[in-house]
Scaffold this motif. Structure first.
Motif, PDB file in Angstrom:
ATOM      1  N   GLY A 117      57.991  74.731  49.308  1.00  0.00           N
ATOM      2  CA  GLY A 117      58.596  74.782  47.985  1.00  0.00           C
ATOM      3  C   GLY A 117      59.403  76.022  47.669  1.00  0.00           C
ATOM      4  N   PHE A 118      59.863  76.767  48.680  1.00  0.00           N
ATOM      5  CA  PHE A 118      60.700  77.930  48.402  1.00  0.00           C
ATOM      6  C   PHE A 118      61.993  77.468  47.723  1.00  0.00           C
ATOM      7  N   VAL A 119      62.511  78.307  46.816  1.00  0.00           N
ATOM      8  CA  VAL A 119      63.632  77.890  45.968  1.00  0.00           C
ATOM      9  C   VAL A 119      64.925  78.643  46.248  1.00  0.00           C
ATOM     10  N   ASN A 120      64.896  79.578  47.200  1.00  0.00           N
ATOM     11  CA  ASN A 120      66.042  80.467  47.382  1.00  0.00           C
ATOM     12  C   ASN A 120      66.027  81.024  48.797  1.00  0.00           C
ATOM     13  N   VAL A 121      67.212  81.421  49.259  1.00  0.00           N
ATOM     14  CA  VAL A 121      67.362  82.084  50.547  1.00  0.00           C
ATOM     15  C   VAL A 121      67.940  83.475  50.300  1.00  0.00           C
ATOM     16  N   LYS A 122      67.342  84.473  50.883  1.00  0.00           N
ATOM     17  CA  LYS A 122      67.811  85.848  50.716  1.00  0.00           C
ATOM     18  C   LYS A 122      68.694  86.234  51.890  1.00  0.00           C
ATOM     19  N   ALA A 144      75.401  76.361  54.895  1.00  0.00           N
ATOM     20  CA  ALA A 144      75.473  74.898  54.991  1.00  0.00           C
ATOM     21  C   ALA A 144      74.090  74.267  54.831  1.00  0.00           C
ATOM     22  N   LYS A 145      73.079  74.874  55.447  1.00  0.00           N
ATOM     23  CA  LYS A 145      71.721  74.336  55.336  1.00  0.00           C
ATOM     24  C   LYS A 145      71.200  74.475  53.910  1.00  0.00           C
ATOM     25  N   ALA A 146      71.525  75.584  53.245  1.00  0.00           N
ATOM     26  CA  ALA A 146      71.094  75.751  51.854  1.00  0.00           C
ATOM     27  C   ALA A 146      71.700  74.658  50.975  1.00  0.00           C
ATOM     28  N   CYS A 147      72.961  74.312  51.237  1.00  0.00           N
ATOM     29  CA  CYS A 147      73.580  73.202  50.496  1.00  0.00           C
ATOM     30  C   CYS A 147      72.813  71.910  50.738  1.00  0.00           C
ATOM     31  N   GLU A 148      72.492  71.658  51.991  1.00  0.00           N
ATOM     32  CA  GLU A 148      71.774  70.427  52.335  1.00  0.00           C
ATOM     33  C   GLU A 148      70.412  70.370  51.660  1.00  0.00           C
ATOM     34  N   LEU A 149      69.735  71.506  51.604  1.00  0.00           N
ATOM     35  CA  LEU A 149      68.393  71.558  51.025  1.00  0.00           C
ATOM     36  C   LEU A 149      68.413  71.666  49.503  1.00  0.00           C
ATOM     37  N   GLY A 150      69.563  71.972  48.930  1.00  0.00           N
ATOM     38  CA  GLY A 150      69.669  72.077  47.484  1.00  0.00           C
ATOM     39  C   GLY A 150      69.063  73.329  46.901  1.00  0.00           C
ATOM     40  N   GLU A 183      79.610  73.628  46.892  1.00  0.00           N
ATOM     41  CA  GLU A 183      78.313  73.045  46.532  1.00  0.00           C
ATOM     42  C   GLU A 183      77.185  74.077  46.556  1.00  0.00           C
ATOM     43  N   LEU A 184      77.456  75.256  47.054  1.00  0.00           N
ATOM     44  CA  LEU A 184      76.426  76.283  47.227  1.00  0.00           C
ATOM     45  C   LEU A 184      76.307  77.140  45.975  1.00  0.00           C
ATOM     46  N   THR A 185      75.112  77.280  45.441  1.00  0.00           N
ATOM     47  CA  THR A 185      74.870  78.197  44.327  1.00  0.00           C
ATOM     48  C   THR A 185      74.636  79.586  44.895  1.00  0.00           C
ATOM     49  N   ILE A 186      75.496  80.535  44.516  1.00  0.00           N
ATOM     50  CA  ILE A 186      75.499  81.891  45.062  1.00  0.00           C
ATOM     51  C   ILE A 186      75.128  82.872  43.959  1.00  0.00           C
TER      52      ILE A 186
END
Length: 282
Positions: A117-122, A144-150, A183-186
């Motif tokens: 359930g992690f919500v973010n990538v650092k 790209a993976k962060a976009c896929e995972l939302g 699509e990526l939230t930055i």
């Protein structure tokens, strides 16, 4: 103390109990950064004491960050997950992976997001040298993976406190990332100082770009950044601390000095982060 009728969300905090604090305090690059904050060392208190401090200052949820600097893991994903498991209503996880091993990194991202359930990538580009700023191809599989995972990605911007390269922290590098991955939230972390005006311009320009205030005390926010928060884009700024570098007594206690309208203050302290991290889903 906070007496607001809503709970605050901290966009960037870190667990600081042993052995995390021991690793941090043994690294001269990092202790230099802590000294700049006027701290004698990194944490050392328990996760229970951290939650007690959150309670005192009205912080409902903190997004806890794993920190990885190439082969040097300062805070592991496993350590963050243990904190989230102990206090699932108080913490969310932000993972860190090694972008030099892309396929392993992508598998790890999927595990930590879907199973834990992690919500973010650092993303901390300074840890990978001058040649790997945020728009380097090194990071593109991660985006790209962060976009896929939302999930959102938080990218360090601005000068570094630790004795590590500052050049990769120039906010303008995020422009290409935002254009390539709409699509990526930055989230540009740490305001972007001394390039905070550039960071604000990017958040104003791109629908998918935000900025957090971690590592900066409210009474030290640059004046033009405060104007940006109040008037130009109050929906684009997230409250953050970089805890324990900045403690809640100061980070929360000084917010009133900004003289924000009530609706702007709520967006800043809670609503923007709630949206960006998808806290209704987590």
């Amino acid at each position: 103390m906070s007496e607001r009728p809503y709970g605050i969300v901290d966009a960037w905090a870190m667990p600081c109990h042993p052995p995390i604090s021991d690793r941090w305090n043994a690294d001269p690059k990092r202790t230099h950064g802590m000294a700049l904050f006027g701290a004698s060392g990194f944490g050392g208190w328990s996760i229970d004491e951290q939650v007690e401090e959150m309670d005192r200052w009205g912080v409902e949820i903190a997004v806890l960050s794993a920190i990885r600097e190439a082969d040097d893991v300062k805070i592991s994903n496993e350590e963050v997950a243990a904190c989230v498991e102990k206090y699932p209503t108080r913490f969310r996880g932000s993972l860190a992976v090694d972008p030099r091993r892309p396929m392993a990194a992508l598998r790890e991202m999927q595990t930590w997001v879907r199973d834990y359930g992690f919500v973010n990538v650092k993303v901390c580009p300074y840890a990978y040298g001058y040649d790997n700023p945020p728009n380097s191809k090194l990071w593109y599989p991660i985006y790209a993976k962060a976009c896929e995972l939302g999930v959102s990605v938080t990218i360090q911007v601005g000068h570094t406190g630790p004795l590590l390269p500052s050049e990769p922290g120039r906010p303008i590098y995020l422009d290409e990332v935002a254009l390539t991955f709409p699509e990526l939230t930055i989230i540009g972390a740490h305001i972007g100082w001394p390039w905070e005006e550039e960071m604000g311009m990017l958040a104003w320009k791109h629908d998918n770009v935000y900025v957090d205030t971690s590592a900066h005390a409210p009474t030290r926010y640059p004046e033009r950044f405060v104007r940006f928060l109040k008037r130009r884009a109050p929906h684009k700024v997230l409250f953050g601390t970089d805890y324990p570098a900045l403690r809640y007594d100061r980070a929360v206690g000084e917010v009133s000095a900004l003289d924000l309208p009530a609706d702007v203050e709520r967006m800043f302290l809670r609503d923007n982060a709630w949206k960006v991290f998808g806290l209704d889903r987590s």
